[in-house]
Design a protein around this motif. Structure first.
Motif, PDB file in Angstrom:
ATOM      1  N   SER A   9      34.220  56.589  24.959  1.00  0.00           N
ATOM      2  CA  SER A   9      35.096  55.974  25.958  1.00  0.00           C
ATOM      3  C   SER A   9      35.555  57.025  26.959  1.00  0.00           C
ATOM      4  CB  SER A   9      36.337  55.358  25.305  1.00  0.00           C
ATOM      5  OG  SER A   9      37.295  55.043  26.319  1.00  0.00           O
ATOM      6  N   LYS A  11      38.221  57.096  28.331  1.00  0.00           N
ATOM      7  CA  LYS A  11      39.660  57.315  28.143  1.00  0.00           C
ATOM      8  C   LYS A  11      39.941  58.383  27.089  1.00  0.00           C
ATOM      9  CE  LYS A  11      41.673  53.162  27.839  1.00  0.00           C
ATOM     10  NZ  LYS A  11      41.457  51.785  27.332  1.00  0.00           N
ATOM     11  N   TYR A  70      30.721  47.945  27.335  1.00  0.00           N
ATOM     12  CA  TYR A  70      30.722  47.896  28.797  1.00  0.00           C
ATOM     13  C   TYR A  70      29.534  47.046  29.240  1.00  0.00           C
ATOM     14  CZ  TYR A  70      34.220  51.548  30.013  1.00  0.00           C
ATOM     15  OH  TYR A  70      35.372  52.271  30.213  1.00  0.00           O
ATOM     16  N   GLN A 105      34.098  48.195  19.917  1.00  0.00           N
ATOM     17  CA  GLN A 105      35.058  47.105  20.127  1.00  0.00           C
ATOM     18  C   GLN A 105      34.992  46.671  21.575  1.00  0.00           C
ATOM     19  OE1 GLN A 105      38.057  48.094  22.020  1.00  0.00           O
ATOM     20  NE2 GLN A 105      37.065  50.081  22.219  1.00  0.00           N
ATOM     21  N   GLY A 107      36.644  43.894  24.835  1.00  0.00           N
ATOM     22  CA  GLY A 107      37.857  43.294  25.374  1.00  0.00           C
ATOM     23  C   GLY A 107      37.964  41.797  25.150  1.00  0.00           C
ATOM     24  N   GLY A 141      39.779  44.200  21.551  1.00  0.00           N
ATOM     25  CA  GLY A 141      40.031  45.639  21.637  1.00  0.00           C
ATOM     26  C   GLY A 141      41.242  45.962  22.497  1.00  0.00           C
TER      27      GLY A 141
ATOM     28  N   GLY B  49      37.280  53.660  33.203  1.00  0.00           N
ATOM     29  CA  GLY B  49      37.885  52.711  32.262  1.00  0.00           C
ATOM     30  C   GLY B  49      39.362  52.476  32.496  1.00  0.00           C
ATOM     31  N   PHE B  51      40.853  50.371  34.746  1.00  0.00           N
ATOM     32  CA  PHE B  51      41.197  49.026  35.223  1.00  0.00           C
ATOM     33  C   PHE B  51      42.003  49.051  36.527  1.00  0.00           C
ATOM     34  CE2 PHE B  51      40.376  48.240  30.692  1.00  0.00           C
ATOM     35  CZ  PHE B  51      39.440  47.228  30.799  1.00  0.00           C
ATOM     36  N   LEU B 104      33.690  45.176  37.300  1.00  0.00           N
ATOM     37  CA  LEU B 104      35.062  44.658  37.244  1.00  0.00           C
ATOM     38  C   LEU B 104      35.572  44.260  38.627  1.00  0.00           C
ATOM     39  CD1 LEU B 104      36.896  46.851  34.560  1.00  0.00           C
ATOM     40  CD2 LEU B 104      35.450  44.859  34.252  1.00  0.00           C
TER      41      LEU B 104
HETATM   42  C1  LIG Z   1      33.280  48.681  33.154  1.00  0.00           C
HETATM   43  C2  LIG Z   1      33.761  47.888  31.981  1.00  0.00           C
HETATM   44  C3  LIG Z   1      32.964  46.905  31.452  1.00  0.00           C
HETATM   45  C4  LIG Z   1      33.387  46.147  30.360  1.00  0.00           C
HETATM   46  N1  LIG Z   1      32.569  45.171  29.858  1.00  0.00           N
HETATM   47  C5  LIG Z   1      32.980  44.402  28.818  1.00  0.00           C
HETATM   48  C6  LIG Z   1      32.147  43.365  28.289  1.00  0.00           C
HETATM   49  O1  LIG Z   1      31.016  43.145  28.744  1.00  0.00           O
HETATM   50  N2  LIG Z   1      32.636  42.607  27.284  1.00  0.00           N
HETATM   51  C7  LIG Z   1      33.867  42.810  26.741  1.00  0.00           C
HETATM   52  O2  LIG Z   1      34.252  42.088  25.838  1.00  0.00           O
HETATM   53  N3  LIG Z   1      34.667  43.824  27.202  1.00  0.00           N
HETATM   54  C8  LIG Z   1      34.249  44.607  28.210  1.00  0.00           C
HETATM   55  N4  LIG Z   1      35.062  45.619  28.684  1.00  0.00           N
HETATM   56  C9  LIG Z   1      36.375  45.843  28.044  1.00  0.00           C
HETATM   57  C10 LIG Z   1      36.403  47.011  27.072  1.00  0.00           C
HETATM   58  O3  LIG Z   1      35.380  46.915  26.117  1.00  0.00           O
HETATM   59  C11 LIG Z   1      37.761  47.015  26.357  1.00  0.00           C
HETATM   60  O4  LIG Z   1      38.776  47.145  27.311  1.00  0.00           O
HETATM   61  C12 LIG Z   1      37.902  48.100  25.318  1.00  0.00           C
HETATM   62  O5  LIG Z   1      38.984  47.783  24.481  1.00  0.00           O
HETATM   63  C13 LIG Z   1      38.120  49.506  25.894  1.00  0.00           C
HETATM   64  O6  LIG Z   1      38.100  50.431  24.812  1.00  0.00           O
HETATM   65  P1  LIG Z   1      38.491  51.989  24.954  1.00  0.00           P
HETATM   66  O7  LIG Z   1      40.007  52.040  24.926  1.00  0.00           O
HETATM   67  O8  LIG Z   1      37.904  52.615  23.726  1.00  0.00           O
HETATM   68  O9  LIG Z   1      37.922  52.511  26.198  1.00  0.00           O
HETATM   69  C14 LIG Z   1      34.663  46.397  29.776  1.00  0.00           C
HETATM   70  C15 LIG Z   1      35.480  47.388  30.310  1.00  0.00           C
HETATM   71  C16 LIG Z   1      35.059  48.131  31.396  1.00  0.00           C
HETATM   72  C17 LIG Z   1      35.956  49.197  31.964  1.00  0.00           C
END
Ligand SMILES: Cc1cc2nc3c(=O)[nH]c(=O)nc-3n(C[C@H](O)[C@H](O)[C@H](O)COP(=O)(O)O)c2cc1C
Lengths: 222, 191
Positions: A9, A11, A70, A105, A107, A141, B49, B51, B104
């Motif tokens: 990630s 982050k 992602y 995980q 979102g 997540g 990441g 948002f 996004l």
């Molecule tokens: C560019 C981007 C693409 C994402 N694509 C998806 C997705 O296809 N499906 C989903 O469920 N979440 C998606 N997410 C959400 C992340 O998987 C979610 O916010 C996750 O908890 C982030 O984990 P981290 O804190 O380990 O970075 C996406 C997030 C970002 C920034």
């Protein structure tokens, strides 16, 4: 046993991926494994960093990818690392065949939305002479952060699943199917997660003093 | 009608270059404008990441680089084509670094239900029709199945069907063009 946790990630330490991966690593250490941690985004910033990542993969008996979903797959930098590992393993016939396990995980609330990403990691393992050691995949997540005990149900399913997985991985086994199933259980009802989420975006927007509405369209479609 | 072709080839990837050629020549007879974007040649930082494109500057990434400029093009296109080497069943890192930075911005954070699953709403009235055109050095059923599944899942995120075609071991532009025509026919892109 020498394990390597690769956090995928951007982050870094503040990510849900790192939190879950670190709990897994801690559990494995309790069962006698040595686990080191690396951050993929940091490593990929320089050729030296990449070389270090590749060396640590070579030295590991078990590699664990902990990453966010992602676009139904892996974040770009982790994909880049996969390409680089594959290139290295194709060029210099590797001495060992490390195992690969995954913690992912996403979102959205449904854990199964991580399925394609898990498939990609599994195929990567297969094509690079690594041995597949299973996956933990969960949805919701967005609610993973800080103290898991504050989650509805005290985060019991997550912690128990990781407990089972860490014991098995540390003993040279794969993530048990029961752990995978438990990890995938929703943390809360779907309506509640989406309600909190929708509210959360607006709160963030206000906190950031954004000058545009959430639904702003900066581009015209002609 | 405008098409945006995203060329996800990596350095020295002749197969994907042939696929891009086949696709652009097939498109020439069907759309008015073809724009070709090659992420490999652009300065694109990975998505952070954060948002910010939802909660700081809605609809726009907070990182000011080449990826931010592609979003306008993406939104203004009727068709987007992902051309990429199939990479363990997924996209190449080159294509992915661009997509991670676009996606996004074109979605609206609010949740909705699509096909029984939770997804996001769409930010714009029209989401471009999208197709995936993958390349492989030789047939590989497992990678092909995963790739088709990935493109289809991306379609659900965009509330529509994304069509897909894979070129396995195709090195001549004529066959590549034939496959591209087939894909465009299936997706309903006609002159
Ligand atoms: C560019 C981007 C693409 C994402 N694509 C998806 C997705 O296809 N499906 C989903 O469920 N979440 C998606 N997410 C959400 C992340 O998987 C979610 O916010 C996750 O908890 C982030 O984990 P981290 O804190 O380990 O970075 C996406 C997030 C970002 C920034």
């Amino acid at each position: 046993m020498n394990a390597l946790l690769l956090v995928g990630s951007p982050k870094g330490r503040k990510s849900a991926s790192c939190l879950l991966g670190s709990i897994l690593a801690e559990g494995m250490r309790k069962h006698g494994a040595m686990v080191s941690e690396e951050f993929v985004h940091e490593g990929l910033r320089s050729e030296d960093g990449i070389a270090r990542l590749l060396d640590s993969v070579d030295a590991a008996d078990l590699v664990i990818f902990a990453f966010p979903l992602y676009i139904d797959s892996l974040p770009a930098p982790l994909t880049r690392l996969l390409e680089r590992i594959a290139e290295r393993r194709a060029r210099i016939a590797p001495a060992g065949s490390p195992r690969l396990a995954v913690v992912v995980q996403c979102g959205f609330p449904e854990a199964h939305q991580c399925g394609t990403a898990v498939g990609i990691c599994r195929l990567f393992a297969d094509r690079t002479g690594m041995r597949w050691a299973g996956a933990l995949a969960m949805g919701m997540g967005g609610s993973v952060g800080g103290d898991l005990k504050k989650l509805p149900g005290g985060g019991k399913n997550i912690l128990e699943a990781i407990g089972m997985a860490s014991e098995s991985l540390a003993n040279g086994g794969a993530i048990p199917e029961a752990a995978t199933a438990m990890f995938a259980k929703p943390l809360m009802p779907r309506w509640m997660y989406t309600l909190i989420g929708n509210f959360g975006w607006r709160m963030q927007l206000r906190k950031n003093k954004a000058r545009r509405p959430l639904t702003y369209r900066p581009h015209s479609q002609g | 009608m405008k098409a945006l072709v995203l060329d996800g080839s990596r350095e020295g990837d002749a197969l994907t270059a042939v696929a891009v050629l086949g696709m652009t020549s097939a498109l020439a007879g069907r759309v008015d404008v073809v724009e070709l974007v090659k992420p490999r040649e652009l300065a694109i930082a990975p998505c952070a990441g954060c948002f910010g494109c939802w909660t700081r500057t809605p609809g726009e990434c907070v990182i000011k680089d080449d990826a931010r400029d592609v979003v306008g093009s993406y939104v203004g296109s009727d068709l987007v084509v992902y051309v990429t080497p199939v990479t363990f069943g997924g996209y190449s890192s080159e294509l992915k670094k661009l997509l991670d930075r676009i996606i996004l911005s074109v979605l609206d954070p609010r949740f909705t239900v699509v096909g029984g699953e939770v997804h996001h709403r769409l930010r714009y009235r029209r989401f471009p029709k999208t197709v995936g055109f993958g390349t492989l050095p030789s047939p590989d059923p497992e990678a092909e199945r995963l790739f088709a599944g990935l493109v289809a899942r991306n379609g659900i995120n965009a509330h529509q069907r994304f069509d897909v075609e894979i070129l396995a071991g195709v090195t001549d532009p004529v066959s590549a063009r034939r496959s591209a025509e087939r894909l465009l026919d299936r997706a309903g892109v006609s002159a």
